[in-house]
Design an enzyme around this catalytic site. Structure first.
Site, PDB file in Angstrom:
ATOM      1  N   ASN A 122       0.831  -1.210   0.000  1.00 44.42           N
ATOM      2  CA  ASN A 122       0.000   0.000   0.000  1.00 44.42           C
ATOM      3  C   ASN A 122       0.858   1.250   0.000  1.00 44.42           C
ATOM      4  O   ASN A 122       1.969   1.264   0.505  1.00 44.42           O
ATOM      5  CB  ASN A 122      -0.924   0.017   1.221  1.00 44.42           C
ATOM      6  CG  ASN A 122      -1.916  -1.133   1.187  1.00 44.42           C
ATOM      7  OD1 ASN A 122      -2.124  -1.722   0.126  1.00 44.42           O
ATOM      8  ND2 ASN A 122      -2.508  -1.448   2.308  1.00 44.42           N
TER       9      ASN A 122
ATOM     10  N   SER B 269      -4.604  -9.642  -3.142  1.00 41.12           N
ATOM     11  CA  SER B 269      -5.099 -10.631  -4.109  1.00 41.12           C
ATOM     12  C   SER B 269      -3.953 -11.494  -4.643  1.00 41.12           C
ATOM     13  O   SER B 269      -4.187 -12.497  -5.287  1.00 41.12           O
ATOM     14  CB  SER B 269      -5.813  -9.925  -5.266  1.00 41.12           C
ATOM     15  OG  SER B 269      -4.936  -8.994  -5.857  1.00 41.12           O
TER      16      SER B 269
ATOM     17  N   CYS C  13       8.718  21.292 -11.314  1.00 44.94           N
ATOM     18  CA  CYS C  13       9.667  21.472 -10.210  1.00 44.94           C
ATOM     19  C   CYS C  13      10.040  22.945 -10.082  1.00 44.94           C
ATOM     20  O   CYS C  13      10.445  23.576 -11.060  1.00 44.94           O
ATOM     21  CB  CYS C  13      10.903  20.628 -10.495  1.00 44.94           C
ATOM     22  SG  CYS C  13      12.262  20.930  -9.370  1.00 44.94           S
TER      23      CYS C  13
ATOM     24  N   CYS D 254      15.887  16.723 -11.689  1.00 47.02           N
ATOM     25  CA  CYS D 254      16.952  16.987 -10.704  1.00 47.02           C
ATOM     26  C   CYS D 254      16.812  16.125  -9.455  1.00 47.02           C
ATOM     27  O   CYS D 254      17.606  16.239  -8.531  1.00 47.02           O
ATOM     28  CB  CYS D 254      16.983  18.463 -10.312  1.00 47.02           C
ATOM     29  SG  CYS D 254      15.616  18.978  -9.251  1.00 47.02           S
TER      30      CYS D 254
ATOM     31  N   HIS E  63       5.800  -0.400  -2.676  1.00 47.72           N
ATOM     32  CA  HIS E  63       5.301   0.340  -3.843  1.00 47.72           C
ATOM     33  C   HIS E  63       5.330   1.851  -3.641  1.00 47.72           C
ATOM     34  O   HIS E  63       4.605   2.588  -4.308  1.00 47.72           O
ATOM     35  CB  HIS E  63       3.880  -0.133  -4.195  1.00 47.72           C
ATOM     36  CG  HIS E  63       3.854  -1.552  -4.715  1.00 47.72           C
ATOM     37  ND1 HIS E  63       2.709  -2.312  -4.767  1.00 47.72           N
ATOM     38  CD2 HIS E  63       4.847  -2.330  -5.205  1.00 47.72           C
ATOM     39  CE1 HIS E  63       3.003  -3.518  -5.268  1.00 47.72           C
ATOM     40  NE2 HIS E  63       4.284  -3.555  -5.531  1.00 47.72           N
TER      41      HIS E  63
HETATM   42  P1  NAD Z   1      -6.095  -5.849  -4.673  1.00 48.35           P
HETATM   43  O1  NAD Z   1      -7.008  -4.700  -4.838  1.00 48.35           O
HETATM   44  O2  NAD Z   1      -5.625  -6.590  -5.864  1.00 48.35           O
HETATM   45  O3  NAD Z   1      -6.812  -6.930  -3.732  1.00 48.35           O
HETATM   46  C1  NAD Z   1      -7.414  -6.577  -2.521  1.00 48.35           C
HETATM   47  C2  NAD Z   1      -7.663  -7.845  -1.714  1.00 48.35           C
HETATM   48  O4  NAD Z   1      -8.178  -7.461  -0.453  1.00 48.35           O
HETATM   49  C3  NAD Z   1      -8.696  -8.786  -2.357  1.00 48.35           C
HETATM   50  O5  NAD Z   1      -8.177 -10.113  -2.352  1.00 48.35           O
HETATM   51  C4  NAD Z   1      -9.897  -8.681  -1.399  1.00 48.35           C
HETATM   52  O6  NAD Z   1     -10.614  -9.908  -1.285  1.00 48.35           O
HETATM   53  C5  NAD Z   1      -9.234  -8.327  -0.097  1.00 48.35           C
HETATM   54  N1  NAD Z   1     -10.082  -7.595   0.855  1.00 48.35           N
HETATM   55  C6  NAD Z   1     -11.120  -6.758   0.601  1.00 48.35           C
HETATM   56  N2  NAD Z   1     -11.630  -6.293   1.747  1.00 48.35           N
HETATM   57  C7  NAD Z   1     -10.888  -6.843   2.755  1.00 48.35           C
HETATM   58  C8  NAD Z   1     -10.928  -6.737   4.165  1.00 48.35           C
HETATM   59  N3  NAD Z   1     -11.820  -5.968   4.772  1.00 48.35           N
HETATM   60  N4  NAD Z   1     -10.026  -7.437   4.892  1.00 48.35           N
HETATM   61  C9  NAD Z   1      -9.104  -8.232   4.297  1.00 48.35           C
HETATM   62  N5  NAD Z   1      -9.027  -8.363   2.950  1.00 48.35           N
HETATM   63  C10 NAD Z   1      -9.911  -7.676   2.196  1.00 48.35           C
HETATM   64  O7  NAD Z   1      -4.892  -5.338  -3.780  1.00 48.35           O
HETATM   65  P2  NAD Z   1      -3.345  -5.704  -3.763  1.00 48.35           P
HETATM   66  O8  NAD Z   1      -3.172  -7.181  -3.736  1.00 48.35           O
HETATM   67  O9  NAD Z   1      -2.767  -4.874  -2.684  1.00 48.35           O
HETATM   68  O10 NAD Z   1      -2.761  -5.212  -5.151  1.00 48.35           O
HETATM   69  C11 NAD Z   1      -3.117  -3.979  -5.663  1.00 48.35           C
HETATM   70  C12 NAD Z   1      -2.005  -2.989  -5.939  1.00 48.35           C
HETATM   71  O11 NAD Z   1      -2.629  -1.733  -5.835  1.00 48.35           O
HETATM   72  C13 NAD Z   1      -0.898  -2.928  -4.935  1.00 48.35           C
HETATM   73  O12 NAD Z   1       0.252  -2.931  -5.685  1.00 48.35           O
HETATM   74  C14 NAD Z   1      -1.018  -1.582  -4.226  1.00 48.35           C
HETATM   75  O13 NAD Z   1       0.180  -0.847  -4.345  1.00 48.35           O
HETATM   76  C15 NAD Z   1      -2.041  -0.807  -4.962  1.00 48.35           C
HETATM   77  N6  NAD Z   1      -3.129  -0.201  -4.178  1.00 48.35           N
HETATM   78  C16 NAD Z   1      -2.878   0.409  -2.990  1.00 48.35           C
HETATM   79  C17 NAD Z   1      -3.919   0.956  -2.248  1.00 48.35           C
HETATM   80  C18 NAD Z   1      -3.604   1.575  -0.919  1.00 48.35           C
HETATM   81  O14 NAD Z   1      -2.507   2.109  -0.737  1.00 48.35           O
HETATM   82  N7  NAD Z   1      -4.519   1.538   0.043  1.00 48.35           N
HETATM   83  C19 NAD Z   1      -5.218   0.895  -2.708  1.00 48.35           C
HETATM   84  C20 NAD Z   1      -5.443   0.292  -3.948  1.00 48.35           C
HETATM   85  C21 NAD Z   1      -4.389  -0.268  -4.662  1.00 48.35           C
HETATM   86 ZN    ZN Z   2      13.848  19.610 -10.538  1.00 54.40          ZN
END
Ligand code: NAD
Ligand code: ZN
Length: 253
Positions: free
Chosen positions: A100, A188, A146, A128, A117
């Site tokens: 996240n 996921s 910038c 720069c 990420h």
């Molecule tokens: P994803 O969106 O692919 O999958 C989310 C997973 O969370 C699913 O398997 C779902 O079933 C599960 N889920 C949903 N609600 C839940 C809960 N309450 N408790 C537990 N699990 C729950 O997410 P990912 O696998 O992190 O991959 C997505 C990419 O997107 C990552 O690389 C990430 O960097 C980015 N992303 C980040 C954010 C954030 O920073 N909050 C949000 C969206 C996407």
């Molecule tokens: Zn710069």
């Protein structure tokens, strides 16, 4: 909710990794990428989260990230994030490895966090490499350049087709390889190479547990799956650990 074997393994563990994805922040109100509420139902990832997309239309991508930053700022860590921050204090080594970019683990009080990420609160200049944090530079509404060199400013997040930050990746692999227990929470398991980590943990002998209300690509490889939201499962797990700790102390007396 949890097997006795899991609770025993965890309460005896010296080293634990919590590998988290968008699902842990879903209950804070941050949309996940996949599933019905996913961000990508409105935009295709390749249209926004890649260097090609950015270079094709910098103001659009900057604006989209500005909107996401606004969402992230308005939400708060939920009980799942807080439980992980509390668990950190119970173990010799407890590392959160997160995909996240929302900063919610830090805001919940976790100290040992590896962000694979990036973090949406940071940006940098492509020309720069000057770095900007939080409100130092507000992306959005027109092109933001910038102030030092007029170069393009991009969010410090990992886009599709980009390498993961070297230090974070190496430290994550190290933590996973020596972990006694790996928790795979709200991911996921389809974004590689991050998704390799729980499997690497299993290969090195860790007890690997998934916490996710839905089945994922990783489920089959897990030692145990907890089909529950992380805001319910993690506080419950923390309570069990505390109880196990109290019992241990009483036996010693
Ligand atoms: P994803 O969106 O692919 O999958 C989310 C997973 O969370 C699913 O398997 C779902 O079933 C599960 N889920 C949903 N609600 C839940 C809960 N309450 N408790 C537990 N699990 C729950 O997410 P990912 O696998 O992190 O991959 C997505 C990419 O997107 C990552 O690389 C990430 O960097 C980015 N992303 C980040 C954010 C954030 O920073 N909050 C949000 C969206 C996407
Ligand atoms: Zn710069």
């Amino acid at each position: 909710m949890f097997s006795a074997q899991f609770v025993t393994r965890l309460s005896k563990a010296q080293s634990v990794v919590a590998f988290t994805g968008a699902g842990i922040s879903a209950e804070s109100g941050v949309p996940t990428f996949r599933g019905n509420q996913g961000i990508w139902t409105k935009f295709k990832p390749e249209e926004l989260a890649s260097m090609d997309a950015f270079l094709a239309n910098p103001p659009l991508v900057q604006e989209w990230y500005a909107a996401r930053r606004k969402v992230f700022r308005e939400v708060s860590p939920n009980a799942g994030h807080v439980a992980l921050a509390r668990m950190e204090k119970l173990f010799q080594r407890f590392t959160v490895v997160t995909q996240n970019i929302d900063n919610l683990h830090h805001r919940a009080g976790s100290l040992s966090v590896l962000e694979l990420h990036g973090n949406i609160g940071r940006s940098y200049c492509l020309q720069c490499y000057r770095e900007f944090v939080d409100d130092e530079i507000e992306l959005g509404s027109g092109l933001t350049s910038c102030p030092t060199c007029s170069g393009l400013v991009r969010p410090d997040v990992v886009w599709f087709g980009e390498q993961l930050p070297e230090h974070e990746w190496a430290e994550s692999v190290r933590a996973i390889e020596s972990a006694d227990v790996v928790l795979s929470i709200g991911t996921s398991g389809v974004v590689f190479p991050a998704a390799e980590l729980p499997l690497l943990g299993k290969y090195h002998g860790a007890y690997v547990v998934e916490i996710n209300p839905e089945e994922t690509d990783l489920s089959r490889s897990m030692d145990e799956v907890i089909r529950e939201n992380s805001s319910i499962a993690l506080p419950e797990l923390f309570r069990l650990l505390e109880r196990a700790g109290v019992q241990q102390t009483e036996t010693l007396r």
